[in-house]
Design a protein around this motif. Structure first.
Motif, short mmCIF file in Angstrom:
data_model
loop_
_atom_site.label_atom_id
_atom_site.label_comp_id
_atom_site.label_asym_id
_atom_site.label_seq_id
_atom_site.Cartn_x
_atom_site.Cartn_y
_atom_site.Cartn_z
N GLY A 81 61.86 -87.45 -30.42
CA GLY A 81 60.76 -87.80 -31.30
C GLY A 81 60.16 -89.14 -30.97
O GLY A 81 59.49 -89.75 -31.81
N ASN A 82 60.38 -89.62 -29.74
CA ASN A 82 59.92 -90.95 -29.34
C ASN A 82 59.06 -90.89 -28.08
O ASN A 82 59.18 -91.69 -27.16
N PHE A 83 58.18 -89.90 -28.04
CA PHE A 83 57.24 -89.73 -26.93
C PHE A 83 55.93 -89.22 -27.51
O PHE A 83 55.95 -88.35 -28.39
N PRO A 84 54.78 -89.75 -27.08
CA PRO A 84 54.59 -90.81 -26.10
C PRO A 84 54.92 -92.18 -26.68
O PRO A 84 55.39 -92.28 -27.82
N SER A 85 54.63 -93.22 -25.91
CA SER A 85 54.97 -94.57 -26.32
C SER A 85 54.07 -95.06 -27.43
O SER A 85 52.96 -94.57 -27.65
N THR A 86 54.56 -96.05 -28.16
CA THR A 86 53.74 -96.84 -29.09
C THR A 86 53.99 -98.30 -28.77
O THR A 86 54.97 -98.65 -28.09
N VAL A 87 53.11 -99.15 -29.25
CA VAL A 87 53.22 -100.57 -28.91
C VAL A 87 52.82 -101.42 -30.10
O VAL A 87 51.95 -101.04 -30.90
N ASP A 88 53.51 -102.55 -30.26
CA ASP A 88 53.07 -103.56 -31.22
C ASP A 88 52.93 -104.88 -30.47
O ASP A 88 52.93 -104.90 -29.23
N ASP A 89 52.83 -105.97 -31.16
CA ASP A 89 52.59 -107.25 -30.51
C ASP A 89 53.74 -107.70 -29.63
O ASP A 89 53.54 -108.49 -28.70
N GLU A 90 54.95 -107.20 -29.89
CA GLU A 90 56.12 -107.72 -29.20
C GLU A 90 56.87 -106.68 -28.38
O GLU A 90 57.66 -107.04 -27.51
N ARG A 91 56.65 -105.38 -28.65
CA ARG A 91 57.51 -104.35 -28.06
C ARG A 91 56.72 -103.11 -27.65
O ARG A 91 55.69 -102.80 -28.25
N ILE A 92 57.27 -102.42 -26.65
CA ILE A 92 56.85 -101.07 -26.33
C ILE A 92 57.97 -100.14 -26.76
O ILE A 92 59.13 -100.35 -26.39
N TRP A 93 57.63 -99.11 -27.55
CA TRP A 93 58.60 -98.17 -28.07
C TRP A 93 58.45 -96.83 -27.36
O TRP A 93 57.34 -96.40 -27.06
N GLY A 94 59.58 -96.17 -27.11
CA GLY A 94 59.51 -94.83 -26.55
C GLY A 94 60.67 -94.52 -25.64
O GLY A 94 61.42 -95.41 -25.20
N CYS A 95 60.83 -93.23 -25.33
CA CYS A 95 61.94 -92.76 -24.51
C CYS A 95 61.82 -93.33 -23.09
O CYS A 95 60.80 -93.15 -22.42
N GLY A 96 62.86 -94.02 -22.66
CA GLY A 96 62.89 -94.59 -21.32
C GLY A 96 62.39 -96.01 -21.22
O GLY A 96 62.45 -96.60 -20.14
N THR A 97 61.91 -96.59 -22.33
CA THR A 97 61.40 -97.96 -22.26
C THR A 97 62.47 -98.93 -21.79
O THR A 97 62.22 -99.78 -20.93
N SER A 98 63.68 -98.81 -22.35
CA SER A 98 64.78 -99.69 -21.96
C SER A 98 65.51 -99.14 -20.75
O SER A 98 65.78 -99.87 -19.78
N ASP A 99 65.81 -97.86 -20.77
CA ASP A 99 66.64 -97.22 -19.74
C ASP A 99 65.83 -96.14 -19.02
O ASP A 99 65.86 -94.98 -19.42
N MET A 100 65.18 -96.45 -17.90
CA MET A 100 65.00 -97.80 -17.42
C MET A 100 63.61 -97.98 -16.82
O MET A 100 63.42 -98.59 -15.77
N LYS A 101 62.61 -97.40 -17.51
CA LYS A 101 61.27 -97.44 -16.93
C LYS A 101 60.67 -98.84 -16.90
O LYS A 101 59.81 -99.12 -16.06
N SER A 102 61.13 -99.73 -17.77
CA SER A 102 60.66 -101.11 -17.66
C SER A 102 61.18 -101.75 -16.38
O SER A 102 60.45 -102.50 -15.70
N GLY A 103 62.43 -101.47 -16.01
CA GLY A 103 62.96 -101.97 -14.74
C GLY A 103 62.31 -101.31 -13.55
O GLY A 103 61.96 -101.97 -12.56
N THR A 104 62.12 -100.00 -13.62
CA THR A 104 61.46 -99.27 -12.54
C THR A 104 60.03 -99.77 -12.35
O THR A 104 59.54 -99.88 -11.22
#
Length: 356
Positions: A81-104
């Motif tokens: 239930g976390n796709f597609p992404s959402t964003v606020d002033d400080e964070r990007i939310w969604g599946c893979g944001t942390s593990d690990m599409k931000s690193g990729t």
């Protein structure tokens, strides 16, 4: 090129993170994201780009004295239930944001820069990290083209919250079989209860004193734990079989053989079957590129408590560590997100290290 991976997006690691997150790529479904990454890399004349299934390998050939690796996987765990992404002033939310599409995204951002790095670089964007090892893209590369993994140093862009996590633990699983004798529960004295007999095993595990070992200033903690137990036939039957799955997380100074021998010694007297084992990775912080990278980060490294694909490089004698903007505690959760500031600072560290 995928319409979402424009030159403007590739130049901005924050926008690029969100663009990658918005390409659904649950393990086994990486074709679309692999196509997009491949198309983004091919125009760069500084790179030789190859594709193995849905794993993309891009290499510079600048004749530098040293070669380094940046590697990130393309797949995610199933959506929650976390796709597609959402964003606020400080964070990007969604599946893979942390593990690990931000690193990729950091690796893809650097690979598509219009500049020459101070090292030769091999970039891996690989498939199926989140599932069984046989499908893992790096595992397939190691089996068919191990020379592509050769380097003086490697960084796996797994989530570490912007800290350096050196090496990794090894992991081993065994199945312990406890036999009994089946009987009617009304006449239990005629049987032998396998679940009850497993109590001694569970006591040994609960009383086990886990070892701690410091390697290159990094403290690795071991652990031996029951992770699954099965047994029982019916509500009126004394069970004649109980099976306990045990996981051993071991420090990288132990070999796979030493780890297996240790577990068998601890569980002596029980029927122990090895299910699988993957060796750890020593920190390897003595390599010159590793020292330069740690200086760029500006903080002391920690031990990686867990297994990652750095072990694949370590098996080939390549020092490797983990570094990425995501928070590992958010991986695989419904609330997965990444802090924008961590993406920006991670990109700056890697740019400074690679390009000076």
């Amino acid at each position: 090129m995928d319409s979402s991976l424009t030159p403007q997006v590739l130049a901005d690691p924050v926008a690029l993170t969100r663009a990658l997150v918005d390409i659904e790529s649950v393990s086994g479904n990486e074709k679309e994201i692999a196509d997009a990454v491949f198309a983004a890399l091919v125009p760069n004349e500084r790179l030789t780009v190859e594709r193995l299934g849905h794993t993309i390998i891009a290499r510079t050939r600048l004749q530098r004295e040293q070669r380094v690796v940046l590697a990130g996987h393309l797949d995610t765990v199933p959506l929650a239930g976390n796709f597609p992404s959402t964003v606020d002033d400080e964070r990007i939310w969604g599946c893979g944001t942390s593990d690990m599409k931000s690193g990729t995204a950091l690796a893809l951002h650097l690979a598509t820069r219009d500049a020459d790095p101070q090292f030769d670089v091999t970039y891996f964007f690989y498939e199926c990290e989140e599932v069984e090892r046989e499908r893992n893209g790096l595992n397939k590369v190691a089996a068919s083209h191990p020379e592509l993994l050769q380097a003086d140093f490697a960084i796996l862009l797994e989530p570490t919250y912007g800290l350096v996590e050196a090496g990794c633990q090894g992991t081993l699983r065994v199945r312990v079989t406890v036999p009994g004798r089946r009987a009617h529960s009304a006449r239990s004295w005629l049987g032998r209860n396998a679940i009850h007999d497993a109590g001694e095993l569970l006591t040994r595990l609960s009383e086990y004193k886990a070892r701690e070992v410091e390697i290159d200033g990094c403290l690795y903690r071991e652990g031996l734990n029951a992770v699954r137990i099965t047994g029982g036939v019916a509500g009126n039957v004394i069970p004649d079989l109980c099976e306990v799955e045990v996981n051993f997380r071991f420090a990288p100074d132990r070999s796979e053989e030493e780890a297996a021998r240790h577990v068998r010694e601890v569980l002596g007297g029980f029927d122990v079957t090895l299910m699988d084992v993957a060796g750890g990775a020593l920190p390897g912080l003595g390599a010159a590129p590793a020292k330069a990278f740690i200086d760029a980060v500006g903080s002391a490294p920690n031990a990686k408590l867990g297994w990652t694909d750095v072990a694949r490089f370590a098996a080939l004698g390549v020092p490797a560590l983990n570094y990425g903007p995501g928070d590992p505690n958010l991986a695989h959760t419904r609330e997965e997100h990444v802090e924008i500031a961590k993406i920006e600072s991670g990109a700056e560290v890697l740019r400074r290290w690679l390009f000076g």
